[in-house]
Design a protein around this motif. Structure first.
Motif, short mmCIF file in Angstrom:
data_model
loop_
_atom_site.label_atom_id
_atom_site.label_comp_id
_atom_site.label_asym_id
_atom_site.label_seq_id
_atom_site.Cartn_x
_atom_site.Cartn_y
_atom_site.Cartn_z
N PHE A 35 0.70 -1.39 0.08
CA PHE A 35 -0.08 0.06 0.05
C PHE A 35 0.93 1.19 0.02
O PHE A 35 0.46 2.39 -0.82
CB PHE A 35 -0.87 0.01 1.33
N ILE A 36 2.03 1.27 0.85
CA ILE A 36 2.53 2.41 0.76
C ILE A 36 3.84 2.79 -0.22
O ILE A 36 4.07 3.79 -0.74
CB ILE A 36 3.33 2.50 2.37
N GLY A 37 4.49 1.77 -0.57
CA GLY A 37 5.64 1.54 -1.47
C GLY A 37 5.21 2.52 -2.87
O GLY A 37 4.09 2.12 -3.47
N GLY A 38 6.24 3.28 -3.33
CA GLY A 38 6.09 3.73 -4.49
C GLY A 38 5.18 5.08 -4.33
O GLY A 38 5.09 5.86 -5.64
N LYS A 39 4.75 5.54 -3.35
CA LYS A 39 3.91 6.75 -3.39
C LYS A 39 4.56 7.68 -2.33
O LYS A 39 5.48 7.48 -1.58
CB LYS A 39 2.41 6.32 -2.75
N GLN A 40 3.98 8.84 -2.15
CA GLN A 40 4.21 10.01 -1.20
C GLN A 40 3.22 10.25 -0.37
O GLN A 40 1.88 10.37 -0.76
CB GLN A 40 4.88 11.23 -1.91
N PHE A 41 3.69 10.50 0.76
CA PHE A 41 2.50 10.78 2.01
C PHE A 41 3.01 11.80 3.03
O PHE A 41 4.12 11.76 2.97
CB PHE A 41 2.25 9.46 2.59
N GLY A 42 2.16 12.39 3.66
CA GLY A 42 2.13 13.53 4.83
C GLY A 42 1.83 12.88 6.01
O GLY A 42 1.62 11.63 6.11
N LEU A 43 1.91 13.75 7.09
CA LEU A 43 1.32 13.38 8.46
C LEU A 43 0.18 12.53 8.45
O LEU A 43 -0.01 11.56 9.07
CB LEU A 43 1.31 14.61 9.41
N LEU A 44 -0.80 13.07 7.77
CA LEU A 44 -2.34 12.63 8.01
C LEU A 44 -2.20 11.26 7.29
O LEU A 44 -2.70 10.26 7.90
CB LEU A 44 -3.49 13.43 7.25
N SER A 45 -1.51 11.12 6.36
CA SER A 45 -1.47 9.60 5.66
C SER A 45 -0.68 8.55 6.68
O SER A 45 -1.10 7.49 6.87
CB SER A 45 -0.77 9.87 4.23
N TRP A 46 0.41 9.27 7.24
CA TRP A 46 1.09 8.32 8.25
C TRP A 46 -0.07 7.86 9.26
O TRP A 46 0.16 6.78 9.62
CB TRP A 46 2.09 9.05 9.03
N LEU A 47 -0.83 8.85 9.93
CA LEU A 47 -1.65 8.54 10.84
C LEU A 47 -2.71 7.33 10.43
O LEU A 47 -2.94 6.49 11.14
CB LEU A 47 -2.32 9.77 11.56
N GLY A 48 -2.99 7.52 9.04
CA GLY A 48 -4.04 6.61 8.65
C GLY A 48 -3.27 5.36 8.52
O GLY A 48 -4.01 4.10 8.79
N TRP A 49 -2.08 5.06 7.92
CA TRP A 49 -1.56 3.93 7.62
C TRP A 49 -1.20 3.13 9.12
O TRP A 49 -1.33 2.02 9.23
CB TRP A 49 -0.04 3.89 6.92
N ALA A 50 -0.87 4.19 10.00
CA ALA A 50 -0.28 3.55 11.51
C ALA A 50 -1.63 2.97 12.02
O ALA A 50 -1.77 1.92 12.68
CB ALA A 50 0.04 4.73 12.19
N GLY A 51 -2.93 3.65 11.70
CA GLY A 51 -4.18 3.17 12.20
C GLY A 51 -4.43 1.94 11.93
O GLY A 51 -4.90 1.06 12.06
N LEU A 52 -4.23 1.70 10.45
CA LEU A 52 -4.80 0.20 9.77
C LEU A 52 -3.83 -0.61 10.27
O LEU A 52 -4.24 -1.70 10.35
CB LEU A 52 -4.27 0.70 8.14
N CYS A 53 -2.42 -0.34 10.45
CA CYS A 53 -1.50 -1.27 11.27
C CYS A 53 -2.11 -1.71 12.62
O CYS A 53 -2.09 -2.99 13.00
CB CYS A 53 0.13 -0.91 11.23
N LEU A 54 -2.35 -0.82 13.23
CA LEU A 54 -2.90 -1.11 14.67
C LEU A 54 -4.17 -2.08 14.43
O LEU A 54 -4.17 -3.11 15.16
CB LEU A 54 -3.40 0.33 15.15
#
Length: 428
Positions: A356-375
């Motif tokens: 999902f993350i590889g090859g794309k660019q993200f900021g703070l809100l996206s990091w929070l979203g991906w961290a939430g998904l991992c949780l």
């Protein structure tokens, strides 16, 4: 002054369940997750920004290390609590292996598949699978395979040494337990001071545990510890003082025996504090102090004393029938799955990064979203591992079951309870 003899004998006989310690395990595992989500989710360009640097100052490496310290002290407390006089030593070893290895192997296999680990390089995975990898100061082994499993090497040493040293622990006069506990704290500080003064490594106070970055603003498909570039390295040196103070199992052994002594203090009625506010305040002060000390002291040396007080006080609250958040059925369930959660979180981050993350660019809100998904994914996976692997194996093969249906586990462990056993002590 010790508790009245009748009370001490009753507690000694029953060794009642301690649900608050089970529930508290979740917060320790969650602290580790927060740090790992920050440094092991390669969300670019956010992870290269000044904003990230400031966030990492608020959630530095000692956040996760505090969770590990809690587990180490808790292990000593619960192992002493559950090992009654006359218990079988071979059965004790068997239960510890049964508790540690199945979940560890499940997480390792998931990581191997997701990270495409080259199995022909035995040094990458054999020491990890056997839980020997932190005995060698090389990142090829210490940081190889599933990173969080490094702490299990220390746990295995704890479990091996416990029956051997328990006779010495039992010979300590009850009135001198506090002196021995204080002596272990002094030993820990002296040991880390020796590492700081006489072993090569960083001497400043900077928080040096940071992401290993790769060029470019596009997020990589693998965090470096799970990348083929990492696996190809023939040897990756690690700072000797950092390894000795954090990863080397004998260096963490005194923390385990602090928990053992705290277990004796509670069991014999010598720990009377039941207001957890003061141990938590002491822990917060010690944690704040980690910002201004060298790295050797950040990871456990300042935190282990207050952490021992937290563990003992939570246990004393359970014995006094004081019901709190951590003893609720929901928190007990989260505590039960916390060991699997601790081990599966990094493989889940490898999965999310790769697909999902590889090859794309993200900021703070996206990091929070991906961290939430991992949780969420880590919690679901941990629940599956606990209910379909860990708990069935322990029920089928572990042997002795405690009175009333409560089963005593340990792997950074606490008392595992079935749902009806989550009532406070006064209700049983």
């Amino acid at each position: 002054m010790s508790a009245p003899p009748a009370v001490s004998k009753e507690v000694e006989r029953r060794r009642p369940a301690l649900p608050s310690l089970t529930g508290a395990r979740w917060w320790a595992a969650f602290a580790v997750f927060l740090l790992h989500a920050l440094v092991f989710l390669p969300v670019y360009p956010f992870q290269k920004s000044e904003l990230f640097r400031h966030i990492h100052e608020v959630m530095p490496m000692q956040l996760g290390a505090a969770g590990v310290t809690f587990f180490f002290v808790l292990s000593g407390f619960i192992i002493y609590w559950s090992f009654k006089p006359g218990s079988s030593v071979p059965r004790f070893y068997w239960r510890r292996v049964l508790k540690i290895y199945p979940t560890h192997l499940v997480a390792a296999v998931v990581f191997v598949v997701l990270a495409s680990v080259p199995l022909h390089r035995l040094v990458l995975w054999v020491p990890n699978v056997l839980l020997l990898h932190t005995w060698v100061p090389k990142w090829t082994t210490v940081g190889g395979l599933n990173v969080p499993s490094w702490s299990l090497c220390s746990e295995m040493l704890f479990y091996f040494s416990f029956p051997l040293l328990l006779p010495l622990v039992r010979r300590i006069p009850s009135a001198r337990l506090w002196w021995w506990l204080g002596g272990l704290l002094v030993l820990i500080l002296a040991m880390h001071t020796g590492y700081y003064l006489w072993v090569d490594g960083p001497k400043g106070i900077a928080n040096t545990f940071a992401p290993r970055l790769v060029p470019g603003d596009d997020s990589p498909y693998y965090e470096l510890h799970a990348s083929q570039a990492w696996f190809r390295q023939p040897d990756i040196p690690v700072s000797p003082s950092y390894w000795l103070s954090y990863n080397f199992p004998p260096s963490r052994l005194p923390e385990f025996f602090l928990g053992v002594l705290a277990g004796r203090l509670v069991l014999e009625g010598r720990w009377r504090l039941t207001n957890v506010r003061w141990p938590l305040v002491a822990l917060a002060v010690a944690y704040a102090a980690t910002w201004v000390v060298p790295v050797n002291y950040k990871m456990s040396a300042l935190l282990v004393g207050p952490m021992t007080a937290v563990v003992a006080t939570l246990a004393a609250r359970d014995l006094a029938g004081i019901r709190g958040l951590n003893s609720s059925p929901r928190m007990v369930w989260f505590g039960n799955i916390s060991y699997a959660f601790y081990l599966i979180q990094f493989p889940v981050m490898v999965l999310v990064t790769r697909f999902f993350i590889g090859g794309k660019q993200f900021g703070l809100l996206s990091w929070l979203g991906w961290a939430g998904l991992c949780l969420v994914l880590s919690t679901v996976a941990a629940a599956g591992i606990y209910h379909w692997v860990d708990d069935p194996l322990m029920r089928r093969f572990s042997g002795r079951r405690a009175k009333g249906g409560a089963r005593v586990d340990g792997a950074g462990a606490a008392v595992t309870l079935s749902a009806p056993q989550t009532k406070p002590a006064s209700a049983r």
